[in-house]
Design a protein around this motif. Structure first.
Motif, PDB file in Angstrom:
ATOM      1  N   GLN A   1      33.730  32.689  36.441  1.00  0.00           N
ATOM      2  CA  GLN A   1      34.559  31.647  35.811  1.00  0.00           C
ATOM      3  C   GLN A   1      34.855  30.517  36.781  1.00  0.00           C
ATOM      4  O   GLN A   1      35.343  30.746  37.899  1.00  0.00           O
ATOM      5  N   ILE A   2      34.548  29.310  36.344  1.00  0.00           N
ATOM      6  CA  ILE A   2      34.916  28.114  37.110  1.00  0.00           C
ATOM      7  C   ILE A   2      36.153  27.503  36.462  1.00  0.00           C
ATOM      8  O   ILE A   2      36.131  27.155  35.283  1.00  0.00           O
ATOM      9  N   ASP A   3      37.215  27.409  37.233  1.00  0.00           N
ATOM     10  CA  ASP A   3      38.435  26.784  36.705  1.00  0.00           C
ATOM     11  C   ASP A   3      39.283  26.285  37.862  1.00  0.00           C
ATOM     12  O   ASP A   3      39.266  26.845  38.954  1.00  0.00           O
ATOM     13  N   ILE A   4      40.029  25.240  37.610  1.00  0.00           N
ATOM     14  CA  ILE A   4      40.888  24.660  38.638  1.00  0.00           C
ATOM     15  C   ILE A   4      42.175  25.462  38.790  1.00  0.00           C
ATOM     16  O   ILE A   4      42.883  25.337  39.793  1.00  0.00           O
ATOM     17  N   GLU A   5      42.456  26.315  37.816  1.00  0.00           N
ATOM     18  CA  GLU A   5      43.717  27.057  37.796  1.00  0.00           C
ATOM     19  C   GLU A   5      43.477  28.512  38.217  1.00  0.00           C
ATOM     20  O   GLU A   5      42.918  29.291  37.451  1.00  0.00           O
ATOM     21  N   PRO A   6      43.912  28.871  39.442  1.00  0.00           N
ATOM     22  CA  PRO A   6      43.628  30.244  39.910  1.00  0.00           C
ATOM     23  C   PRO A   6      44.194  31.322  38.991  1.00  0.00           C
ATOM     24  O   PRO A   6      43.575  32.370  38.812  1.00  0.00           O
ATOM     25  N   LYS A   7      45.337  31.055  38.403  1.00  0.00           N
ATOM     26  CA  LYS A   7      45.972  32.068  37.544  1.00  0.00           C
ATOM     27  C   LYS A   7      45.188  32.341  36.263  1.00  0.00           C
ATOM     28  O   LYS A   7      45.481  33.286  35.556  1.00  0.00           O
ATOM     29  N   GLU A   8      44.205  31.496  35.958  1.00  0.00           N
ATOM     30  CA  GLU A   8      43.417  31.715  34.744  1.00  0.00           C
ATOM     31  C   GLU A   8      42.505  32.938  34.894  1.00  0.00           C
ATOM     32  O   GLU A   8      42.148  33.587  33.910  1.00  0.00           O
ATOM     33  N   MET A   9      42.133  33.242  36.154  1.00  0.00           N
ATOM     34  CA  MET A   9      41.201  34.351  36.397  1.00  0.00           C
ATOM     35  C   MET A   9      41.838  35.666  35.965  1.00  0.00           C
ATOM     36  O   MET A   9      43.034  35.872  36.150  1.00  0.00           O
ATOM     37  N   ASP A  10      41.022  36.572  35.416  1.00  0.00           N
ATOM     38  CA  ASP A  10      41.497  37.897  34.977  1.00  0.00           C
ATOM     39  C   ASP A  10      42.583  37.801  33.899  1.00  0.00           C
ATOM     40  O   ASP A  10      43.396  38.702  33.756  1.00  0.00           O
ATOM     41  N   SER A  11      42.605  36.721  33.148  1.00  0.00           N
ATOM     42  CA  SER A  11      43.664  36.616  32.141  1.00  0.00           C
ATOM     43  C   SER A  11      43.422  37.564  30.973  1.00  0.00           C
ATOM     44  O   SER A  11      44.370  38.017  30.338  1.00  0.00           O
ATOM     45  N   ASN A  12      42.185  37.860  30.682  1.00  0.00           N
ATOM     46  CA  ASN A  12      41.877  38.767  29.563  1.00  0.00           C
ATOM     47  C   ASN A  12      40.951  39.912  29.965  1.00  0.00           C
ATOM     48  O   ASN A  12      41.135  41.032  29.528  1.00  0.00           O
ATOM     49  N   VAL A  13      39.941  39.592  30.741  1.00  0.00           N
ATOM     50  CA  VAL A  13      39.037  40.627  31.254  1.00  0.00           C
ATOM     51  C   VAL A  13      38.792  40.344  32.731  1.00  0.00           C
ATOM     52  O   VAL A  13      39.136  39.261  33.235  1.00  0.00           O
ATOM     53  N   GLU A  14      38.175  41.299  33.402  1.00  0.00           N
ATOM     54  CA  GLU A  14      37.892  41.122  34.823  1.00  0.00           C
ATOM     55  C   GLU A  14      36.901  39.977  35.036  1.00  0.00           C
ATOM     56  O   GLU A  14      35.879  39.901  34.359  1.00  0.00           O
ATOM     57  N   ILE A  15      37.212  39.113  35.985  1.00  0.00           N
ATOM     58  CA  ILE A  15      36.276  38.059  36.389  1.00  0.00           C
ATOM     59  C   ILE A  15      35.671  38.501  37.724  1.00  0.00           C
ATOM     60  O   ILE A  15      36.370  38.562  38.737  1.00  0.00           O
ATOM     61  N   VAL A  16      34.381  38.836  37.717  1.00  0.00           N
ATOM     62  CA  VAL A  16      33.786  39.384  38.952  1.00  0.00           C
ATOM     63  C   VAL A  16      33.500  38.292  39.971  1.00  0.00           C
ATOM     64  O   VAL A  16      33.392  38.568  41.163  1.00  0.00           O
ATOM     65  N   ALA A  17      33.358  37.060  39.511  1.00  0.00           N
ATOM     66  CA  ALA A  17      33.124  35.965  40.456  1.00  0.00           C
ATOM     67  C   ALA A  17      33.977  34.759  40.078  1.00  0.00           C
ATOM     68  O   ALA A  17      33.526  33.848  39.383  1.00  0.00           O
ATOM     69  N   PRO A  18      35.237  34.757  40.529  1.00  0.00           N
ATOM     70  CA  PRO A  18      36.095  33.596  40.252  1.00  0.00           C
ATOM     71  C   PRO A  18      35.718  32.431  41.156  1.00  0.00           C
ATOM     72  O   PRO A  18      35.517  32.628  42.359  1.00  0.00           O
ATOM     73  N   LEU A  19      35.586  31.264  40.582  1.00  0.00           N
ATOM     74  CA  LEU A  19      35.251  30.079  41.370  1.00  0.00           C
ATOM     75  C   LEU A  19      36.333  29.050  41.085  1.00  0.00           C
ATOM     76  O   LEU A  19      36.308  28.367  40.066  1.00  0.00           O
ATOM     77  N   VAL A  20      37.284  28.984  41.999  1.00  0.00           N
ATOM     78  CA  VAL A  20      38.443  28.127  41.769  1.00  0.00           C
ATOM     79  C   VAL A  20      38.237  26.775  42.451  1.00  0.00           C
ATOM     80  O   VAL A  20      37.983  26.713  43.652  1.00  0.00           O
ATOM     81  N   GLY A  21      38.329  25.740  41.653  1.00  0.00           N
ATOM     82  CA  GLY A  21      38.169  24.394  42.183  1.00  0.00           C
ATOM     83  C   GLY A  21      37.947  23.442  41.033  1.00  0.00           C
ATOM     84  O   GLY A  21      37.919  23.873  39.876  1.00  0.00           O
ATOM     85  N   ASP A  22      37.797  22.159  41.343  1.00  0.00           N
ATOM     86  CA  ASP A  22      37.505  21.239  40.251  1.00  0.00           C
ATOM     87  C   ASP A  22      36.033  21.383  39.875  1.00  0.00           C
ATOM     88  O   ASP A  22      35.199  21.761  40.711  1.00  0.00           O
ATOM     89  N   ILE A  23      35.726  21.109  38.633  1.00  0.00           N
ATOM     90  CA  ILE A  23      34.401  21.419  38.105  1.00  0.00           C
ATOM     91  C   ILE A  23      33.309  20.613  38.803  1.00  0.00           C
ATOM     92  O   ILE A  23      32.249  21.137  39.124  1.00  0.00           O
ATOM     93  N   GLY A  24      33.573  19.349  39.088  1.00  0.00           N
ATOM     94  CA  GLY A  24      32.591  18.543  39.808  1.00  0.00           C
ATOM     95  C   GLY A  24      32.227  19.186  41.136  1.00  0.00           C
ATOM     96  O   GLY A  24      31.041  19.365  41.456  1.00  0.00           O
ATOM     97  N   SER A  25      33.240  19.575  41.917  1.00  0.00           N
ATOM     98  CA  SER A  25      32.985  20.169  43.231  1.00  0.00           C
ATOM     99  C   SER A  25      32.313  21.531  43.095  1.00  0.00           C
ATOM    100  O   SER A  25      31.392  21.867  43.858  1.00  0.00           O
ATOM    101  N   CYS A  26      32.765  22.336  42.142  1.00  0.00           N
ATOM    102  CA  CYS A  26      32.200  23.682  41.979  1.00  0.00           C
ATOM    103  C   CYS A  26      30.739  23.618  41.544  1.00  0.00           C
ATOM    104  O   CYS A  26      29.887  24.324  42.093  1.00  0.00           O
ATOM    105  N   VAL A  27      30.458  22.770  40.574  1.00  0.00           N
ATOM    106  CA  VAL A  27      29.085  22.705  40.073  1.00  0.00           C
ATOM    107  C   VAL A  27      28.166  22.126  41.155  1.00  0.00           C
ATOM    108  O   VAL A  27      27.050  22.609  41.355  1.00  0.00           O
ATOM    109  N   SER A  28      28.648  21.135  41.896  1.00  0.00           N
ATOM    110  CA  SER A  28      27.837  20.591  43.001  1.00  0.00           C
ATOM    111  C   SER A  28      27.535  21.666  44.032  1.00  0.00           C
ATOM    112  O   SER A  28      26.407  21.767  44.523  1.00  0.00           O
ATOM    113  N   ALA A  29      28.533  22.479  44.343  1.00  0.00           N
ATOM    114  CA  ALA A  29      28.333  23.544  45.326  1.00  0.00           C
ATOM    115  C   ALA A  29      27.311  24.564  44.809  1.00  0.00           C
ATOM    116  O   ALA A  29      26.434  25.014  45.566  1.00  0.00           O
ATOM    117  N   LEU A  30      27.388  24.902  43.542  1.00  0.00           N
ATOM    118  CA  LEU A  30      26.409  25.837  42.970  1.00  0.00           C
ATOM    119  C   LEU A  30      25.002  25.255  43.035  1.00  0.00           C
ATOM    120  O   LEU A  30      24.032  25.952  43.335  1.00  0.00           O
TER     121      LEU A  30
END
Ligand code: ADP
Ligand code: MG
Length: 568
Positions: free
Chosen positions: A304-333
């Motif tokens: 999950q890519i999201d700017i809000e860390p608390k969003e991770m694991d909100s409903n199911v386990e997120i095995v790879a949380p990627l916290v940051g703004d989407i532009g930066s996260c997608v560029s890094a990927l």
């Protein structure tokens, strides 16, 4: 005395206007009244565009969607107590949807409100707003206006965007201070929404999980559309070769007709995928909380890519949380997705494509039916062609069946062109969104509305005519909520979901000098919309839909509680 004559003064009115202008605010959406009438006049005179609505909720919705479209907080201005409460619904909705917005409301005298002595429109607005938005501030001194506006802007757009409330007691507006000191007190916000760079270890973890996938899927939500990282997102999709789904308002981020779009194979990909990467989309009710029948039995891994860390694991386990703004996260990927990136297994791609093509072929004949009265598919088939021919038009959409079917049928081709009921599935966003979409983008707007949904904001057709906006409203008129065929078993009043039969909404538009058209076939509908969009004139088309067409609650009938007790 003489001193006061020499000293140049400013006041709350001017400081608020100067603070907003300094921070690039060009438009205010609001409803005038005590104590902000003069403020609106002065803002207009100072060159801010002040758009006056007929009801604060619609002004608030306009501000919210302006925030979504521009990444700058939309500003809504209201009077105290009831006006504030009307605007507050939109502020809460903006916060829920992660749209940046600032609600500015005038309020009554603190001394009287706090002692509950019964002032005009007395209400402790700050306390009421607080739990419904990201941040709420009150300004008591003119010298604090600069910092308060700066803080409100930063709170709205930084991190996960949302709504901010700014409480301005009536007395503040006329409070004076030295003009030079006032000017010095203003703050221009620097880097209001700072980039948030993901940790390299989190990027590597996400890439490892993605690479291990046999049946990968990417889901884009409206956070991805909001981020305006369109080129990076396209590169991510095309370099990885992974099929993608776009949530309702993310449609068009990549064209729905893109060869990797799995939109028409939604149930298959949700069930059968083994690795799902969420990009600016929450695993809330709209995605069945990431579990249950919708998601199938096969084990699934979520990135999950999201700017809000608390969003991770909100409903199911997120095995790879990627916290940051989407532009930066997608560029890094993207740095890890190079020429050696393995294409997804061919059998997965061919399964997805086969299902998609089959579903598209199944739907096609229903979209071409030129019947009268129209059903939803026939009417939407015509509008689908309109958007295909005018991909830069903005589509506003609300209703039950009108929403659910339009979402599936009308392909979108460009980012941030589809605006709809969002996370709450709320009715009433229609005219507010349409006004702001026209004003913020200068593009033609097509608002496709159920007759019931339209009723929540319908009076704003006057606003649309008054500002002569290029908005074409199409009302899918099936005489009621869900359908127009319910009967009251006791006789007397009509059933609770039924409206006046054969109503002519087009005549509302004519009352205000706009164009009204009544249509009964898809061909007539297409012609009328084309004419409206060519002319740019405010137009309302009453599209007569079979009252028997439509299902209870559209696609979310399962959310209705059922009584097991049948009274004889
Ligand atoms: P949808 O309804 O389309 O699935 P949601 O509103 O549920 O979308 O999710 C949007 C998500 O995007 C929110 O969790 C929000 O925190 C996130 N978001 C918004 N803006 C950004 C951004 N610039 N970078 C990263 N995440 C963002
Ligand atoms: Mg209806």
């Amino acid at each position: 005395g003489d001193n006061a004559d020499e000293q140049e003064l400013t006041d709350g009115f001017h400081l608020i206007i100067d603070a907003l202008k300094l921070n690039g605010v060009e438009t205010i959406y609001g409803v005038p009244g005590i104590p902000i009438t003069d403020f609106g006049r002065m803002a207009q005179a100072a060159g801010i565009r002040v758009i006056s609505f007929r009801h604060e909720q619609n002004a608030g919705n306009a501000a919210a969607i302006a925030g979504y479209l521009t990444k700058k907080p939309g500003i809504c201005l209201t009077v105290s107590a009831p006006g504030f409460l009307n605007g507050l619904t939109a502020l809460a909705n903006a916060t829920t949807n992660c749209f940046p917005m600032i609600l500015i409301s005038g309020s009554s005298e603190r001394e009287i409100v706090d002692l509950q002595q019964g002032d005009y429109e007395e209400m402790d607005q700050l306390a009421i707003a607080k739990p419904l938005c990201k941040a709420a501030f009150r300004v008591l001194h003119a010298a604090d206006i600069g910092i308060a506006v700066a803080r409100a802007i930063r709170a709205a757009v930084s991190g996960r965007p949302g709504g901010v409330y700014l409480d301005l007691p009536a007395k503040l507006f006329s409070q004076t201070m030295d003009a030079k000191a006032g000017e010095k007190s203003l703050v221009k916000v620097i880097d209001a929404a700072p980039a948030q760079i993901p940790a390299p270890s989190a990027v590597k973890r996400a890439l490892d999980v993605l690479k291990s996938a046999k049946r990968p899927l990417i889901i884009f939500g409206k956070g991805a559309a909001y981020a305006q990282a369109d080129d990076e997102i396209r590169a991510l999709v095309e370099k990885s070769g992974i099929p993608f789904l776009q949530m309702s308002m993310a449609k068009g981020l990549l064209p729905d007709t893109h060869p990797q779009s799995a939109g028409a194979a939604r149930s298959t990909v949700l069930k059968d995928s083994d690795v799902v990467m969420l990009v600016g989309a929450r695993l809330n009710w709209l995605l069945s909380h990431g579990k249950g029948k919708t998601w199938g039995d096969a084990p699934k891994k979520f990135i999950q890519i999201d700017i809000e860390p608390k969003e991770m694991d909100s409903n199911v386990e997120i095995v790879a949380p990627l916290v940051g703004d989407i532009g930066s996260c997608v560029s890094a990927l993207l740095e890890g997705i190079d020429g050696n990136w393995p294409a997804p297994p061919a059998d997965w791609i061919s399964t997805v494509n086969a299902k998609r093509d089959e579903n598209i072929a199944k739907m096609a004949p229903r979209l071409m039916k030129n019947s009268s009265p129209m059903d939803f598919h026939g009417a939407l088939g015509a509008l689908r062609t309109v958007i295909k021919e005018r991909p830069d038009a903005i589509l506003v959409n609300e209703g039950a069946n009108t929403l659910d079917l339009a979402r599936g049928i009308i392909d979108m081709y460009q980012p941030r062109k589809r605006l709809d009921v969002g996370t709450w599935g709320v009715m009433g966003i229609g005219m507010g969104f349409a006004v702001a979409a026209a004003i913020e983008t200068g593009k033609p707007v097509l608002a496709v509305e159920g007759d019931s949904a339209f009723g929540f904001s319908g009076m704003e057709v006057e606003t649309i005519c008054r500002y002569n906006l290029p908005v074409c409203i199409v009302i899918f008129n099936n005489n009621g909520i869900y359908r127009g065929t319910d009967v009251n078993p006791l006789g007397g009043d009509v059933a609770t979901t039924v409206f006046v039969e054969n109503a002519r909404y087009d005549r509302m538009m004519e009352a205000f000098g706009g164009v009204g058209v009544n249509v009964t076939t898809p061909d007539e509908l297409k012609r009328a919309v084309d004419a409206a969009m060519n002319s740019g004139k405010p137009t309302l088309i009453n599209a007569v839909i079979d009252p028997a067409a439509g299902t209870e609650s559209g696609r979310i009938g399962n959310l209705n509680p059922q009584s097991v007790v049948r009274k004889k």
